[in-house]
Design a protein around this motif. Structure first.
Motif, PDB file in Angstrom:
ATOM      1  N   ILE A  70      -2.405  16.892  -1.310  1.00 36.09           N
ATOM      2  CA  ILE A  70      -1.506  15.905  -0.989  1.00 36.09           C
ATOM      3  C   ILE A  70      -0.655  15.658  -2.102  1.00 36.09           C
ATOM      4  O   ILE A  70      -1.127  15.336  -3.223  1.00 36.09           O
ATOM      5  N   ALA A  71       0.733  16.043  -2.065  1.00 35.32           N
ATOM      6  CA  ALA A  71       1.504  15.946  -3.126  1.00 35.32           C
ATOM      7  C   ALA A  71       2.890  15.271  -2.709  1.00 35.32           C
ATOM      8  O   ALA A  71       3.212  15.236  -1.519  1.00 35.32           O
ATOM      9  N   ILE A  72       3.805  15.058  -3.711  1.00 34.19           N
ATOM     10  CA  ILE A  72       5.044  14.324  -3.489  1.00 34.19           C
ATOM     11  C   ILE A  72       6.005  15.460  -2.853  1.00 34.19           C
ATOM     12  O   ILE A  72       6.612  14.909  -1.881  1.00 34.19           O
ATOM     13  N   ASP A  73       5.826  16.700  -3.085  1.00 29.85           N
ATOM     14  CA  ASP A  73       6.652  17.693  -2.558  1.00 29.85           C
ATOM     15  C   ASP A  73       5.997  18.186  -1.287  1.00 29.85           C
ATOM     16  O   ASP A  73       6.710  19.187  -0.657  1.00 29.85           O
ATOM     17  N   ASP A  74       5.257  17.679  -0.705  1.00 26.08           N
ATOM     18  CA  ASP A  74       4.789  18.011   0.620  1.00 26.08           C
ATOM     19  C   ASP A  74       5.728  17.412   1.634  1.00 26.08           C
ATOM     20  O   ASP A  74       5.647  16.077   2.127  1.00 26.08           O
ATOM     21  N   GLY A  75       5.873  18.177   2.871  1.00 31.47           N
ATOM     22  CA  GLY A  75       6.818  17.794   3.744  1.00 31.47           C
ATOM     23  C   GLY A  75       5.846  16.692   4.775  1.00 31.47           C
ATOM     24  O   GLY A  75       6.819  15.912   5.399  1.00 31.47           O
ATOM     25  N   ILE A  76       4.555  16.989   5.136  1.00 33.03           N
ATOM     26  CA  ILE A  76       4.044  16.067   6.013  1.00 33.03           C
ATOM     27  C   ILE A  76       3.885  14.744   5.257  1.00 33.03           C
ATOM     28  O   ILE A  76       3.934  13.683   5.882  1.00 33.03           O
TER      29      ILE A  76
ATOM     30  N   LEU B 271       5.358   9.146   5.779  1.00 33.75           N
ATOM     31  CA  LEU B 271       6.396   8.002   5.115  1.00 33.75           C
ATOM     32  C   LEU B 271       7.331   7.558   5.848  1.00 33.75           C
ATOM     33  O   LEU B 271       7.641   6.250   5.943  1.00 33.75           O
ATOM     34  N   LEU B 272       8.181   8.336   6.459  1.00 36.41           N
ATOM     35  CA  LEU B 272       9.075   7.890   7.475  1.00 36.41           C
ATOM     36  C   LEU B 272       8.613   7.272   8.568  1.00 36.41           C
ATOM     37  O   LEU B 272       8.909   6.131   8.996  1.00 36.41           O
ATOM     38  N   ILE B 273       7.392   7.739   9.153  1.00 32.48           N
ATOM     39  CA  ILE B 273       6.720   7.028  10.291  1.00 32.48           C
ATOM     40  C   ILE B 273       6.216   5.440   9.404  1.00 32.48           C
ATOM     41  O   ILE B 273       6.453   4.595  10.213  1.00 32.48           O
ATOM     42  N   SER B 274       5.740   5.479   8.585  1.00 29.74           N
ATOM     43  CA  SER B 274       5.262   4.256   7.953  1.00 29.74           C
ATOM     44  C   SER B 274       6.449   3.353   7.749  1.00 29.74           C
ATOM     45  O   SER B 274       6.524   2.013   7.998  1.00 29.74           O
ATOM     46  N   LEU B 275       7.646   3.799   7.190  1.00 33.53           N
ATOM     47  CA  LEU B 275       8.743   3.103   6.878  1.00 33.53           C
ATOM     48  C   LEU B 275       9.240   2.480   8.482  1.00 33.53           C
ATOM     49  O   LEU B 275       9.855   1.370   8.482  1.00 33.53           O
TER      50      LEU B 275
ATOM     51  N   SER C  74       0.736  -1.300   0.028  1.00 26.72           N
ATOM     52  CA  SER C  74       0.069   0.024  -0.009  1.00 26.72           C
ATOM     53  C   SER C  74       0.786   1.210   0.056  1.00 26.72           C
ATOM     54  O   SER C  74       0.473   2.320  -0.629  1.00 26.72           O
ATOM     55  N   THR C  75       2.095   1.360   0.544  1.00 27.84           N
ATOM     56  CA  THR C  75       2.945   2.342   0.744  1.00 27.84           C
ATOM     57  C   THR C  75       3.436   2.711  -0.671  1.00 27.84           C
ATOM     58  O   THR C  75       3.384   3.756  -1.331  1.00 27.84           O
ATOM     59  N   ILE C  76       3.940   1.527  -1.524  1.00 25.24           N
ATOM     60  CA  ILE C  76       4.478   1.706  -2.654  1.00 25.24           C
ATOM     61  C   ILE C  76       3.427   2.163  -3.660  1.00 25.24           C
ATOM     62  O   ILE C  76       3.677   3.113  -4.593  1.00 25.24           O
ATOM     63  N   TYR C  77       2.220   1.523  -3.730  1.00 22.87           N
ATOM     64  CA  TYR C  77       1.093   1.871  -4.283  1.00 22.87           C
ATOM     65  C   TYR C  77       0.680   3.324  -4.308  1.00 22.87           C
ATOM     66  O   TYR C  77       0.571   4.048  -5.312  1.00 22.87           O
ATOM     67  N   ILE C  78       0.551   3.953  -3.138  1.00 16.60           N
ATOM     68  CA  ILE C  78       0.286   5.297  -3.068  1.00 16.60           C
ATOM     69  C   ILE C  78       1.293   6.363  -3.418  1.00 16.60           C
ATOM     70  O   ILE C  78       1.155   7.222  -4.414  1.00 16.60           O
ATOM     71  N   LEU C  79       2.628   5.785  -3.376  1.00 20.24           N
ATOM     72  CA  LEU C  79       3.563   6.591  -3.836  1.00 20.24           C
ATOM     73  C   LEU C  79       3.588   6.690  -5.477  1.00 20.24           C
ATOM     74  O   LEU C  79       3.544   7.845  -6.073  1.00 20.24           O
ATOM     75  N   LEU C  80       3.378   5.514  -5.909  1.00 21.22           N
ATOM     76  CA  LEU C  80       3.292   5.274  -7.390  1.00 21.22           C
ATOM     77  C   LEU C  80       2.348   5.864  -8.027  1.00 21.22           C
ATOM     78  O   LEU C  80       2.506   6.704  -9.227  1.00 21.22           O
TER      79      LEU C  80
END
Length: 110
Positions: free
Chosen positions: A80-86, A91-95, A58-64
């Motif tokens: 909600i965008a890739i360049d958003d710091g939140i 993502l770091l919390i998820s990893l 799910s993490t990879i899917y959302i990022l893709l």
């Protein structure tokens, strides 16, 4: 499928598909599926390895999806965008959670 359509409608709000499927229907579908999975969770035998695989997928899917829609020229109307710091903090919390689950699985297998 509903989650992907929500992302498409968020990144491209002016496409013709947006008028044919109301966002409320998609959100209701996602919430309904979530509640359904909670109700019938006790009847499934899910182990930690399957949960880890689902988290990774799910993490990879959302990022893709976000990456593809951004490359296609879309811009999120909800922010909600890739360049958003939140997003990167989440993502770091998820990893970190994925890594801790992985270590837990390895300890139980040993």
């Amino acid at each position: 499928m509903a989650f992907t359509l929500l992302f498409i409608l968020d990144y491209f709000p002016n496409i013709p598909l947006g008028d044919s499927i109301p966002k409320g229907v998609l959100i209701s579908l996602i919430l309904g599926l979530f509640i359904f999975s909670l109700i019938f969770k006790k009847y499934r035998d899910i182990n930690n390895k399957e949960i880890l695989q689902w988290q990774i997928f799910s993490t990879i899917y959302i990022l893709l999806i976000m990456g593809i829609l951004t490359i296609l020229g879309g811009q999120s109307s909800s922010g909600i965008a890739i360049d958003d710091g939140i997003l990167w903090i989440l993502l770091l919390i998820s990893l970190f959670d994925i890594y801790s689950q992985y270590k837990k699985i390895k300890r139980t297998e040993a």
